[in-house]
Design a protein around this motif. Structure first.
Motif, PDB file in Angstrom:
ATOM      1  N   GLU A 184       0.650  -1.257  -0.117  1.00  0.00           N
ATOM      2  CA  GLU A 184      -0.024   0.019   0.094  1.00  0.00           C
ATOM      3  C   GLU A 184       0.973   1.283  -0.104  1.00  0.00           C
ATOM      4  O   GLU A 184       0.586   2.188  -0.890  1.00  0.00           O
ATOM      5  N   ASP A 185       1.887   1.433   0.683  1.00  0.00           N
ATOM      6  CA  ASP A 185       2.660   2.659   0.931  1.00  0.00           C
ATOM      7  C   ASP A 185       3.998   2.622   0.026  1.00  0.00           C
ATOM      8  O   ASP A 185       4.379   3.642  -0.272  1.00  0.00           O
ATOM      9  N   SER A 186       4.495   1.399  -0.509  1.00  0.00           N
ATOM     10  CA  SER A 186       5.514   1.627  -1.257  1.00  0.00           C
ATOM     11  C   SER A 186       5.486   0.874  -2.966  1.00  0.00           C
ATOM     12  O   SER A 186       6.523   1.091  -3.728  1.00  0.00           O
ATOM     13  N   VAL A 187       4.286   0.230  -3.168  1.00  0.00           N
ATOM     14  CA  VAL A 187       4.200  -0.261  -4.633  1.00  0.00           C
ATOM     15  C   VAL A 187       3.040   0.514  -5.033  1.00  0.00           C
ATOM     16  O   VAL A 187       3.388   1.031  -6.414  1.00  0.00           O
ATOM     17  N   ALA A 188       1.735   0.216  -4.336  1.00  0.00           N
ATOM     18  CA  ALA A 188       0.774   1.110  -5.355  1.00  0.00           C
ATOM     19  C   ALA A 188       0.909   2.573  -5.499  1.00  0.00           C
ATOM     20  O   ALA A 188       0.449   2.727  -6.613  1.00  0.00           O
ATOM     21  N   PRO A 189       1.464   3.317  -4.773  1.00  0.00           N
ATOM     22  CA  PRO A 189       1.575   4.731  -5.289  1.00  0.00           C
ATOM     23  C   PRO A 189       2.367   4.965  -6.559  1.00  0.00           C
ATOM     24  O   PRO A 189       2.059   5.741  -7.321  1.00  0.00           O
ATOM     25  N   VAL A 190       3.438   4.141  -6.797  1.00  0.00           N
ATOM     26  CA  VAL A 190       4.097   4.324  -7.913  1.00  0.00           C
ATOM     27  C   VAL A 190       3.531   3.747  -9.253  1.00  0.00           C
ATOM     28  O   VAL A 190       3.235   4.162 -10.417  1.00  0.00           O
ATOM     29  N   HIS A 191       2.704   2.523  -8.937  1.00  0.00           N
ATOM     30  CA  HIS A 191       1.923   2.120  -9.846  1.00  0.00           C
ATOM     31  C   HIS A 191       0.752   2.929 -10.266  1.00  0.00           C
ATOM     32  O   HIS A 191       0.441   3.354 -11.336  1.00  0.00           O
ATOM     33  N   GLN A 192       0.082   3.449  -9.558  1.00  0.00           N
ATOM     34  CA  GLN A 192      -1.060   4.441  -9.581  1.00  0.00           C
ATOM     35  C   GLN A 192      -0.442   5.678 -10.407  1.00  0.00           C
ATOM     36  O   GLN A 192      -1.367   6.291 -11.089  1.00  0.00           O
TER      37      GLN A 192
END
Length: 304
Positions: free
Chosen positions: A173-181
């Motif tokens: 949630e804090d280290s993978v999803a933000p860059v994907h989004q």
């Protein structure tokens, strides 16, 4: 020395942390033999083992590569301000990682490619930074190369049951999803050619999507193995997995395959967490392997 050159590629070690990781050899590498740790006192101490506490020591570090005009980071450590309720040693860190990266001549905006060899807690942390109350990409101009198998495995929406249990909680949630989004990820499968010098290949076992990065430039060879190795003990005992390996049989097969290639091609083996000189050359030794020599990086001398 924190930088070496392999063919036309420069390689710099950027430190985040070095010190104890809260586990004894028997806990960290439960399949390793007590004899090899005791016999290795002369070379495991002080870089890989604290003899007073019998606690394993590891480094958290990023490998900075400059290849064909691009700036590339291999793994991004733990990160600052991260909430890690089931991994307290990595919770709410305040390290000088970005300052260390700047001392290596790189600002976040300069990074072209970020490679996450897999998506464990200590390999993706600096993918993002805290901006107010939002996690935003630390390297806004980079393409983040992530193994699709790991992306799918660790995505909580898919409901996979991991060996780590809740140990990787909040990481996606804090280290993978933000860059994907943010549209910055490239989810690759099987293999991915970065340039004429660098190629990513699947190397499953530690996690379903674990990968290795092979460097071939001129007459030089190297392989960045992520968590295929946590300790040089696993060179002497290649069937000894860490306690974090999702598929033990695959881990052993992958480790033997990659170490065999490195031995046969005189390649530098570069794990994510090796303290000391950071990397090593290996040779075959019967059915196992032995350490031929260490890389010329200056060993870390203090814990932080």
């Amino acid at each position: 020395m924190e930088q070496i050159t392999l063919g036309s590629v420069s390689l710099t070690r950027v430190r985040e942390y070095f010190g104890p990781v809260g586990m004894t050899p028997g806990t960290f590498l439960p399949e390793s033999s007590k004899d090899v740790w005791e016999a290795g006192d002369a070379w495991l101490v002080p870089h890989f083992l604290d003899p007073d506490t019998n606690i394993v020591k590891c480094a958290i570090q990023t490998w900075l590569l400059r290849s064909e005009g691009r700036t590339i980071l291999v793994d991004t450590g733990v990160g600052n301000h991260k909430e890690r309720p089931y991994a307290p040693v990595w919770s709410h860190l305040e390290t000088d990682f970005l300052a260390n990266l700047a001392r290596a001549g790189v600002q976040p905006e300069d990074v072209d490619i970020v490679i996450n060899t897999h998506l464990h807690i200590d390999h993706v942390g600096w993918n993002t930074r805290l901006d107010g109350r939002q996690w935003v990409p630390t390297f806004p101009n980079a393409t983040y190369l992530m193994p699709k198998d790991d992306f799918d495995f660790w995505n909580p929406e898919n409901g996979h049951q991991a060996l780590l249990g809740r140990g990787n909680q909040n990481v996606f949630e804090d280290s993978v999803a933000p860059v994907h989004q943010a549209g910055l990820t490239h989810l690759w499968e099987s293999s991915h050619r970065i340039d004429a010098n660098l190629r990513l290949d699947a190397a499953p076992g530690h996690t379903p999507g674990s990968s290795v990065l092979t460097l071939t430039s001129g007459t030089d060879r190297a392989v960045f193995v992520g968590d295929m190795l946590h300790s040089p003990v696993q060179i002497l005992e290649p069937d000894a997995n860490s306690c974090f390996c999702e598929n033990p049989a695959e881990s052993r097969a992958t480790r033997r395959k990659v170490l065999g290639w490195a031995a046969d091609n005189n390649a530098l083996v570069i794990p994510a967490h090796l303290g000391g000189h950071g990397a090593t050359e290996v040779v075959r030794d019967g059915s196992a392997f032995a350490i031929k020599g260490w890389a010329p990086f200056t060993p870390y001398t203090e814990q932080r």
